[in-house]
Design a protein around this motif. Structure first.
Motif, PDB file in Angstrom:
ATOM      1  N   UNK A  88       0.826  -1.208   0.000  1.00 26.45           N
ATOM      2  CA  UNK A  88       0.000   0.000   0.000  1.00 26.45           C
ATOM      3  C   UNK A  88       0.858   1.254   0.000  1.00 26.45           C
ATOM      4  N   UNK A  89       1.988   1.194   0.702  1.00 29.55           N
ATOM      5  CA  UNK A  89       2.891   2.341   0.741  1.00 29.55           C
ATOM      6  C   UNK A  89       3.515   2.586  -0.629  1.00 29.55           C
ATOM      7  N   UNK A  90       3.895   1.518  -1.305  1.00 25.72           N
ATOM      8  CA  UNK A  90       4.450   1.647  -2.660  1.00 25.72           C
ATOM      9  C   UNK A  90       3.427   2.267  -3.596  1.00 25.72           C
ATOM     10  N   UNK A  91       2.179   1.837  -3.491  1.00 24.39           N
ATOM     11  CA  UNK A  91       1.120   2.368  -4.341  1.00 24.39           C
ATOM     12  C   UNK A  91       0.890   3.850  -4.057  1.00 24.39           C
ATOM     13  N   UNK A  92       0.867   4.228  -2.787  1.00 21.16           N
ATOM     14  CA  UNK A  92       0.660   5.635  -2.446  1.00 21.16           C
ATOM     15  C   UNK A  92       1.810   6.493  -2.957  1.00 21.16           C
ATOM     16  N   UNK A  93       3.044   6.007  -2.800  1.00 20.74           N
ATOM     17  CA  UNK A  93       4.200   6.768  -3.312  1.00 20.74           C
ATOM     18  C   UNK A  93       4.082   6.960  -4.814  1.00 20.74           C
ATOM     19  N   UNK A  94       3.661   5.907  -5.502  1.00 15.93           N
ATOM     20  CA  UNK A  94       3.564   5.967  -6.959  1.00 15.93           C
ATOM     21  C   UNK A  94       2.501   6.958  -7.414  1.00 15.93           C
ATOM     22  N   UNK A  95       1.391   7.022  -6.660  1.00 19.07           N
ATOM     23  CA  UNK A  95       0.253   7.841  -7.085  1.00 19.07           C
ATOM     24  C   UNK A  95       0.284   9.268  -6.546  1.00 19.07           C
ATOM     25  N   UNK A  96       0.862   9.466  -5.349  1.00 23.95           N
ATOM     26  CA  UNK A  96       0.725  10.754  -4.684  1.00 23.95           C
ATOM     27  C   UNK A  96       2.031  11.499  -4.471  1.00 23.95           C
ATOM     28  N   UNK A  97       3.161  10.883  -4.823  1.00 18.19           N
ATOM     29  CA  UNK A  97       4.446  11.528  -4.601  1.00 18.19           C
ATOM     30  C   UNK A  97       5.286  11.503  -5.865  1.00 18.19           C
ATOM     31  N   UNK A  98       6.066  12.572  -6.047  1.00 16.59           N
ATOM     32  CA  UNK A  98       7.068  12.616  -7.100  1.00 16.59           C
ATOM     33  C   UNK A  98       8.428  12.794  -6.454  1.00 16.59           C
ATOM     34  N   UNK A  99       9.466  12.271  -7.119  1.00 20.36           N
ATOM     35  CA  UNK A  99      10.810  12.310  -6.539  1.00 20.36           C
ATOM     36  C   UNK A  99      11.819  12.821  -7.564  1.00 20.36           C
ATOM     37  N   UNK A 100      12.697  13.705  -7.096  1.00 24.49           N
ATOM     38  CA  UNK A 100      13.810  14.196  -7.909  1.00 24.49           C
ATOM     39  C   UNK A 100      15.058  14.105  -7.034  1.00 24.49           C
ATOM     40  N   UNK A 101      16.083  13.425  -7.552  1.00 25.58           N
ATOM     41  CA  UNK A 101      17.295  13.207  -6.776  1.00 25.58           C
ATOM     42  C   UNK A 101      18.495  13.899  -7.429  1.00 25.58           C
ATOM     43  N   UNK A 102      19.566  14.021  -6.659  1.00 24.37           N
ATOM     44  CA  UNK A 102      20.766  14.682  -7.160  1.00 24.37           C
ATOM     45  C   UNK A 102      21.325  13.986  -8.396  1.00 24.37           C
ATOM     46  N   UNK A 103      21.297  12.656  -8.410  1.00 27.53           N
ATOM     47  CA  UNK A 103      21.927  11.900  -9.501  1.00 27.53           C
ATOM     48  C   UNK A 103      20.945  11.517 -10.609  1.00 27.53           C
ATOM     49  N   UNK A 104      19.803  12.150 -10.677  1.00 28.21           N
ATOM     50  CA  UNK A 104      18.816  12.030 -11.762  1.00 28.21           C
ATOM     51  C   UNK A 104      18.064  10.700 -11.768  1.00 28.21           C
ATOM     52  N   UNK A 105      18.801   9.560 -11.626  1.00 28.97           N
ATOM     53  CA  UNK A 105      18.177   8.228 -11.589  1.00 28.97           C
ATOM     54  C   UNK A 105      17.349   7.923 -12.829  1.00 28.97           C
ATOM     55  N   UNK A 106      17.830   8.346 -13.989  1.00 27.87           N
ATOM     56  CA  UNK A 106      17.173   7.981 -15.242  1.00 27.87           C
ATOM     57  C   UNK A 106      17.672   6.617 -15.706  1.00 27.87           C
ATOM     58  N   UNK A 107      16.850   5.916 -16.464  1.00 31.43           N
ATOM     59  CA  UNK A 107      17.237   4.616 -17.019  1.00 31.43           C
ATOM     60  C   UNK A 107      18.004   4.879 -18.309  1.00 31.43           C
ATOM     61  N   UNK A 108      19.270   4.519 -18.334  1.00 27.63           N
ATOM     62  CA  UNK A 108      20.164   4.905 -19.437  1.00 27.63           C
ATOM     63  C   UNK A 108      19.742   4.307 -20.775  1.00 27.63           C
ATOM     64  N   UNK A 109      19.095   3.137 -20.757  1.00 28.05           N
ATOM     65  CA  UNK A 109      18.727   2.480 -22.011  1.00 28.05           C
ATOM     66  C   UNK A 109      17.450   3.050 -22.625  1.00 28.05           C
ATOM     67  N   UNK A 110      16.734   3.902 -21.881  1.00 31.08           N
ATOM     68  CA  UNK A 110      15.475   4.465 -22.364  1.00 31.08           C
ATOM     69  C   UNK A 110      15.667   5.889 -22.854  1.00 31.08           C
ATOM     70  N   UNK A 111      14.827   6.306 -23.776  1.00 31.87           N
ATOM     71  CA  UNK A 111      14.838   7.695 -24.224  1.00 31.87           C
ATOM     72  C   UNK A 111      14.234   8.593 -23.145  1.00 31.87           C
TER      73      UNK A 111
END
Length: 253
Positions: A88-111
């Protein structure tokens, strides 16, 4: 039906009540947060600052449900995170929270476009036509959707991360040192973008930063020392005033 409780929760999307976090036990125990109580108003930007080891990152991690507090409560839109199991916590984070980190955390293989739509895909939702393109356009990257992270500058990668964080319409955007890996020009661009999200969309932003110039973009600066909330001041006081207050805390720590 709207009740006083739901109205209050909407006005304060994030509320911390006597939040305490300890690491270890017995004589070796370290108190990272010590009964911190505060809230973050809707449509506002708050900077959380303090000397190294003051508890600012711990506060953000507990507020975002990434870490569980030892005691106290975290409420997101009125929901007590302590009452939720991990799913339930994972679902709430996914739906109600956004995250931005210092190291970007983008998936390198995706556009860039695929990175932005990733939260929707993980939630089992297909993006609406033009939804991802509109998110990229809002952060000034309308022509970068087909580029992979390695083909983007640091500032552009962070703007992709912001678009990804915003695509699901979160109640709160948590930003952990979002300009820490950027040069001055890119930092200003990212901070102006966060400010525009607050002013133009009514987004709630909670940002941990060590940089007084970044904190000056916030409506409110919350100062921690030794795990306690010790002061707060308006971001409008400016970077010099914020830096001076921080210097006093660092001398005492």
């Amino acid at each position: 039906m709207t009740t006083p409780q739901t109205t209050a929760a909407s006005a304060r999307p994030v509320e911390l009540r006597s939040l305490t976090k300890r690491h270890g036990a017995g004589e070796q125990a370290v108190t990272a947060l010590d009964r911190v109580s505060t809230s973050f108003a809707a449509g506002s930007m708050t900077a959380v600052m303090g000397p190294s080891g003051s508890g600012k990152s711990t506060l953000l991690h507990c507020a975002a449900g990434i870490d569980r507090p030892t005691a106290g409560q975290v409420l997101i839109n009125g929901t007590d995170l302590g009452t939720l199991d991990e799913n339930a916590l994972t679902l709430l984070r996914r739906e109600r929270m956004g995250f931005v980190f210092q190291e970007f955390n983008l998936v390198s293989a995706l556009t860039a476009a695929q990175n932005v739509e990733l939260p929707l895909r993980l939630a089992g939702r297909r993006p609406a036509p033009g939804e991802v393109a509109a998110a990229l356009a809002e952060v000034g990257l309308a022509d970068r959707g087909a580029h992979r992270p390695s083909e983007l500058s640091g500032g552009q990668r962070q703007r992709v991360a912001i678009a990804r964080a915003m695509i699901a319409g979160p109640a709160v955007l948590f930003a952990d040192e979002p300009t820490g890996a950027l040069d001055t020009r890119a930092s200003r661009m990212v901070l102006r973008l966060l400010r525009e999200l607050v002013d133009g969309r009514g987004q709630t932003v909670v940002m941990v930063t060590h940089d007084p110039a970044a904190a000056a973009y916030a409506d409110r600066v919350v100062l921690l020392a030794d795990g306690r909330l010790v002061d707060e001041l308006p971001g409008a006081d400016g970077a010099e005033a914020i830096a001076a207050r921080m210097a006093v805390l660092e001398v005492r720590s």
